[in-house]
Design a protein around this motif. Structure first.
Motif, short mmCIF file in Angstrom:
data_model
loop_
_atom_site.label_atom_id
_atom_site.label_comp_id
_atom_site.label_asym_id
_atom_site.label_seq_id
_atom_site.Cartn_x
_atom_site.Cartn_y
_atom_site.Cartn_z
N ARG A 135 0.80 -1.25 -0.14
CA ARG A 135 0.03 -0.05 -0.16
C ARG A 135 0.93 1.32 -0.07
NH1 ARG A 135 -3.66 2.02 5.10
NH2 ARG A 135 -4.82 3.88 3.82
N TRP A 136 1.95 1.17 0.93
CA TRP A 136 2.83 2.41 0.86
C TRP A 136 3.47 2.61 -0.07
CZ3 TRP A 136 5.86 3.27 6.01
CH2 TRP A 136 6.78 4.57 6.07
N ASP A 137 4.35 1.57 -0.77
CA ASP A 137 5.15 1.42 -1.96
C ASP A 137 4.58 1.88 -3.28
OD1 ASP A 137 7.12 0.80 -0.33
OD2 ASP A 137 7.49 -1.16 -1.06
N GLY A 138 3.06 1.33 -3.24
CA GLY A 138 2.42 1.79 -4.38
C GLY A 138 2.04 3.19 -4.58
N SER A 139 2.30 3.93 -3.76
CA SER A 139 2.04 5.54 -3.66
C SER A 139 3.24 6.46 -4.03
CB SER A 139 1.51 6.02 -2.39
OG SER A 139 0.21 5.35 -1.89
N ILE A 140 4.38 5.65 -4.12
CA ILE A 140 5.67 6.34 -4.43
C ILE A 140 6.06 6.02 -5.73
CG2 ILE A 140 8.17 6.61 -3.69
CD1 ILE A 140 7.45 5.54 -1.01
N PRO A 141 6.30 7.26 -6.65
CA PRO A 141 6.83 6.97 -7.95
C PRO A 141 7.92 6.06 -8.01
CG PRO A 141 6.43 9.39 -7.56
CD PRO A 141 6.27 8.80 -6.14
N ARG A 142 7.83 5.39 -9.32
CA ARG A 142 8.88 4.19 -9.40
C ARG A 142 10.28 4.85 -9.36
NH1 ARG A 142 8.41 -0.52 -12.11
NH2 ARG A 142 6.16 0.00 -12.93
N GLY A 143 11.37 4.31 -8.64
CA GLY A 143 12.60 4.52 -8.83
C GLY A 143 12.89 5.82 -7.68
N ARG A 144 11.79 6.18 -6.85
CA ARG A 144 12.13 7.42 -5.93
C ARG A 144 11.89 6.92 -4.45
NH1 ARG A 144 8.56 12.30 -8.54
NH2 ARG A 144 9.01 12.02 -10.61
N ARG A 145 11.85 5.58 -4.25
CA ARG A 145 11.64 4.91 -2.78
C ARG A 145 12.67 5.55 -1.93
NH1 ARG A 145 10.45 -0.89 -2.52
NH2 ARG A 145 9.27 -0.22 -4.14
N SER A 146 13.94 5.32 -2.36
CA SER A 146 14.95 5.77 -1.36
C SER A 146 15.04 7.08 -1.18
CB SER A 146 16.44 5.15 -1.81
OG SER A 146 16.66 5.82 -3.13
N ARG A 147 14.72 7.94 -2.13
CA ARG A 147 14.57 9.32 -1.78
C ARG A 147 13.48 9.91 -0.94
NH1 ARG A 147 15.16 12.09 -7.65
NH2 ARG A 147 14.32 10.00 -8.43
N TRP A 148 12.55 9.12 -1.02
CA TRP A 148 11.28 9.47 -0.37
C TRP A 148 11.22 9.10 1.13
CZ3 TRP A 148 6.00 10.51 -2.88
CH2 TRP A 148 6.01 11.23 -4.01
N ARG A 149 11.83 7.79 1.38
CA ARG A 149 11.64 7.15 2.67
C ARG A 149 12.62 6.13 3.03
NH1 ARG A 149 7.84 2.72 2.08
NH2 ARG A 149 9.77 1.46 1.58
N GLU A 150 13.36 6.62 4.24
CA GLU A 150 14.37 5.53 4.51
C GLU A 150 13.69 4.24 4.98
OE1 GLU A 150 17.20 7.33 7.56
OE2 GLU A 150 15.79 8.91 7.64
N GLU A 151 14.61 3.07 4.51
CA GLU A 151 14.07 1.70 4.72
C GLU A 151 13.63 1.34 6.34
OE1 GLU A 151 13.12 -2.28 4.64
OE2 GLU A 151 12.91 -0.52 3.07
N ARG A 152 14.65 2.06 7.17
CA ARG A 152 14.48 1.85 8.63
C ARG A 152 13.23 2.13 9.22
NH1 ARG A 152 18.53 5.99 12.03
NH2 ARG A 152 17.83 7.80 10.72
#
Length: 265
Positions: A135-152
């Motif tokens: 649900r969360w990842d589906g809202s973040i544009p492709r390829g931007r996950r690390s720029r929007w959110r820290e994995e921890r």
């Protein structure tokens, strides 16, 4: 909470029954399909009423500020509409309201009796880390996950939830039992049936959401803003590059500042 407390506010958080360390309704101890959805909005609003009464007595004040997130925006608003004298300011992050959405409603209704919630929906459901991340990842544009959110941050969000469900921790995969009342409330909202009347809210109201929030819909927010006809000093803010979980993302302090500025206004 730390952000507001550092600026001199006394801050309290409420886990509505069925969540966190609060009491588990008896339905959550039985099979999920045995009873109707547990913990509907009016029940949560009663929990808010009890918490507000406790805080006001403990701190010897007549009113306080309320902040709601996601489904909590409907329950805090419902409380405010009924007990406006207790609320100085109301901040709603990722607001829900009501909007005609037949396609969304159809996914939750009884296929044999359109217009009614599916009786097999059940009192509660299991939520897993995988479903939450999808649900969360589906809202973040492709390829931007690390720029929007820290994995921890994503990992900590999940571990903090599952730690309060001993039965869920033993499950494979681990899960958290979540009351289905909020989903049943969504069915009513999809049929344009809100649980509160915004016109009864007179205090200043902040509506704030991330521009990539797929749960708090722009149409609903705009409709709610227009329906707050009696609010003294309402405002609506859209923050860029944020999802429904913006409080855990890299731009979270922008959210904190906007909310704090409103509460201090």
């Amino acid at each position: 909470m730390d952000y507001a407390a550092a600026r001199g506010f006394d801050v309290f958080a409420l886990s509505v029954r069925g969540y966190g360390l609060s009491t588990r309704p008896p339905q959550l101890g039985r099979g999920p399909g045995d009873e109707p959805p547990a913990v509907r909005g009016p029940t949560a609003a009663r929990d808010i009423e009890a918490a507000v009464r406790f805080i006001c007595e403990r701190r010897e004040v007549d009113r306080l500020n309320l902040l709601g997130w996601s489904w909590g925006t409907t329950t805090t608003a419902a409380y405010c509409a009924a007990h406006g004298r207790r609320v100085a300011r109301l901040a709603l992050f990722a607001p829900f309201y009501a909007y005609d959405d037949p396609a969304s409603a159809a996914r939750l209704e009884d296929p044999a009796r359109p217009g009614r919630l599916d009786p097999g929906f059940g009192a509660w459901r299991w939520v897993t880390e995988r479903s939450q991340r999808e649900r969360w990842d589906g809202s973040i544009p492709r390829g931007r996950r690390s720029r929007w959110r820290e994995e921890r941050a994503a990992k900590r969000f999940w571990t903090e939830q599952v730690r309060y469900d001993a039965k869920g921790r033993r499950r494979r995969p681990p899960g958290v039992r979540i009351p289905n009342g909020a989903m049943a409330d969504r069915y009513d909202r999809d049929r344009n049936r809100p649980i509160f009347d915004p016109a009864r809210i007179r205090c200043p109201v902040l509506l704030i959401r991330g521009d990539h929030d797929r749960s708090s819909r722009a149409q609903e927010v705009a409709r709610l803003f227009g329906a707050l006809t009696a609010s003294r000093g309402k405002r609506c803010v859209v923050l860029g590059d944020g999802t429904h979980f913006m409080q855990f993302e890299r731009r979270r302090e922008e959210l904190f500042r906007e909310v704090q500025d409103f509460l201090e206004g």
